[in-house]
Motif scaffolding. Sequence first.
Motif, mmCIF file in Angstrom:
data_model
loop_
_atom_site.group_PDB
_atom_site.id
_atom_site.type_symbol
_atom_site.label_atom_id
_atom_site.label_comp_id
_atom_site.label_asym_id
_atom_site.label_seq_id
_atom_site.Cartn_x
_atom_site.Cartn_y
_atom_site.Cartn_z
ATOM 1 N N ALA A 43 0.862 -1.186 0.000
ATOM 2 C CA ALA A 43 0.000 0.000 0.000
ATOM 3 C C ALA A 43 0.893 1.229 0.000
ATOM 4 O O ALA A 43 1.998 1.207 0.559
ATOM 5 C CB ALA A 43 -0.919 0.002 1.213
ATOM 6 N N ALA A 44 0.443 2.300 -0.621
ATOM 7 C CA ALA A 44 1.221 3.543 -0.660
ATOM 8 C C ALA A 44 1.334 4.131 0.739
ATOM 9 O O ALA A 44 0.336 4.279 1.443
ATOM 10 C CB ALA A 44 0.550 4.542 -1.596
ATOM 11 N N GLU A 45 2.562 4.463 1.139
ATOM 12 C CA GLU A 45 2.777 5.023 2.473
ATOM 13 C C GLU A 45 2.258 6.457 2.589
ATOM 14 O O GLU A 45 1.895 6.904 3.666
ATOM 15 C CB GLU A 45 4.269 4.985 2.829
ATOM 16 N N ILE A 46 2.248 7.188 1.469
ATOM 17 C CA ILE A 46 1.765 8.578 1.465
ATOM 18 C C ILE A 46 0.695 8.674 0.380
ATOM 19 O O ILE A 46 0.971 9.093 -0.750
ATOM 20 C CB ILE A 46 2.923 9.566 1.210
ATOM 21 N N PRO A 47 -0.546 8.281 0.697
ATOM 22 C CA PRO A 47 -1.603 8.166 -0.322
ATOM 23 C C PRO A 47 -1.868 9.444 -1.108
ATOM 24 O O PRO A 47 -2.247 9.381 -2.286
ATOM 25 C CB PRO A 47 -2.835 7.759 0.502
ATOM 26 N N GLN A 48 -1.666 10.621 -0.487
ATOM 27 C CA GLN A 48 -1.945 11.866 -1.214
ATOM 28 C C GLN A 48 -0.958 12.119 -2.348
ATOM 29 O O GLN A 48 -1.156 13.028 -3.162
ATOM 30 C CB GLN A 48 -1.974 13.067 -0.253
ATOM 31 N N LEU A 49 0.095 11.313 -2.415
ATOM 32 C CA LEU A 49 1.074 11.468 -3.497
ATOM 33 C C LEU A 49 0.878 10.450 -4.616
ATOM 34 O O LEU A 49 1.702 10.367 -5.529
ATOM 35 C CB LEU A 49 2.503 11.372 -2.947
ATOM 36 N N THR A 50 -0.194 9.664 -4.562
ATOM 37 C CA THR A 50 -0.501 8.793 -5.690
ATOM 38 C C THR A 50 -1.254 9.614 -6.740
ATOM 39 O O THR A 50 -1.606 10.766 -6.520
ATOM 40 C CB THR A 50 -1.374 7.598 -5.260
ATOM 41 N N CYS A 51 -1.548 8.992 -7.876
ATOM 42 C CA CYS A 51 -2.284 9.674 -8.944
ATOM 43 C C CYS A 51 -3.787 9.434 -8.835
ATOM 44 O O CYS A 51 -4.512 9.635 -9.819
ATOM 45 C CB CYS A 51 -1.767 9.206 -10.300
ATOM 46 N N ALA A 52 -4.267 9.015 -7.668
ATOM 47 C CA ALA A 52 -5.694 8.725 -7.491
ATOM 48 C C ALA A 52 -6.565 9.924 -7.843
ATOM 49 O O ALA A 52 -7.633 9.778 -8.448
ATOM 50 C CB ALA A 52 -5.957 8.272 -6.057
ATOM 51 N N ALA A 53 -6.124 11.122 -7.470
ATOM 52 C CA ALA A 53 -6.912 12.330 -7.753
ATOM 53 C C ALA A 53 -7.005 12.625 -9.245
ATOM 54 O O ALA A 53 -7.865 13.402 -9.676
ATOM 55 C CB ALA A 53 -6.305 13.534 -7.031
ATOM 56 N N HIS A 54 -6.150 11.994 -10.042
ATOM 57 C CA HIS A 54 -6.132 12.221 -11.492
ATOM 58 C C HIS A 54 -6.546 10.963 -12.254
ATOM 59 O O HIS A 54 -6.207 10.796 -13.424
ATOM 60 C CB HIS A 54 -4.743 12.686 -11.925
ATOM 61 N N GLY A 55 -7.252 10.067 -11.547
ATOM 62 C CA GLY A 55 -7.862 8.916 -12.209
ATOM 63 C C GLY A 55 -6.993 7.707 -12.414
ATOM 64 O O GLY A 55 -7.360 6.804 -13.178
ATOM 65 N N SER A 56 -5.839 7.642 -11.766
ATOM 66 C CA SER A 56 -4.949 6.492 -11.960
ATOM 67 C C SER A 56 -4.243 6.172 -10.646
ATOM 68 O O SER A 56 -3.148 6.673 -10.386
ATOM 69 C CB SER A 56 -3.920 6.793 -13.058
#
Length: 222
Positions: A43-56
């Motif tokens: 799992a990503a340790e810092i979720p706000q730095l994934t691309c989830a907010a941009h659809g990926s």
Amino acid sequence: MLKINAPRSSSVKALSALLLSVSLAACQSSPQSTNASSVSAYAAEIPQLTCAAHGSVNGNAVKLTANRTKPGDPAYIEFRQRLSPGIPSGHLYVVFGRLDAQGNPVTRQYNGLFPKGSLVGLYGGAIIPMPAELKPSYADCHFSTGAAYRVSLTENQYQQLLSKVRYNLANPPLWRMFGFNCNNYAASLGSVAGLVEPANRAQPSFSYIYSYIEVNGDKGRK
């Protein structure tokens, strides 16, 4: 007269009880095995730095220009250079995360330094230090890269990287076009792996990344 109903009734009850217990056991074990197989080990340790907010959520894999991945290392940092609509030099940022047993990335977290205020912040940073963004943009998550350099990390190095990134998120550095720009920020994260900047720190990103690869002893395809 012989009475045969009692024994037959007892046998039927015993058989029914046995079938019921087997059925209950099957119902209990089936969902447990399904849940166990669907749980991810990473799992990503810092979720706000994934691309989830941009659809990926998982980000994008890219073709590497240079790769220094050591067997057994559990994590990595990757330096990516891309085009930028606002500045001809392009933009350099990092992607980091965990590796699987074969050395392939299984998580991708994006971090770079870019001035707030769009073009005003970008060119204002040539004069005064500007507040900066550190979370991934749509362009980071979706634009193609011009070059990418991956270096694997030990667990200790990775924990140092996570600490540096968390500190920077809590205390964002200022962006300066000539002094501390996206190139210098990315290199500051690479220091956890002993990587150093090229002598000429004031290069555009599209050439800086190749100098960065070379000064750290790796060969990059151009």
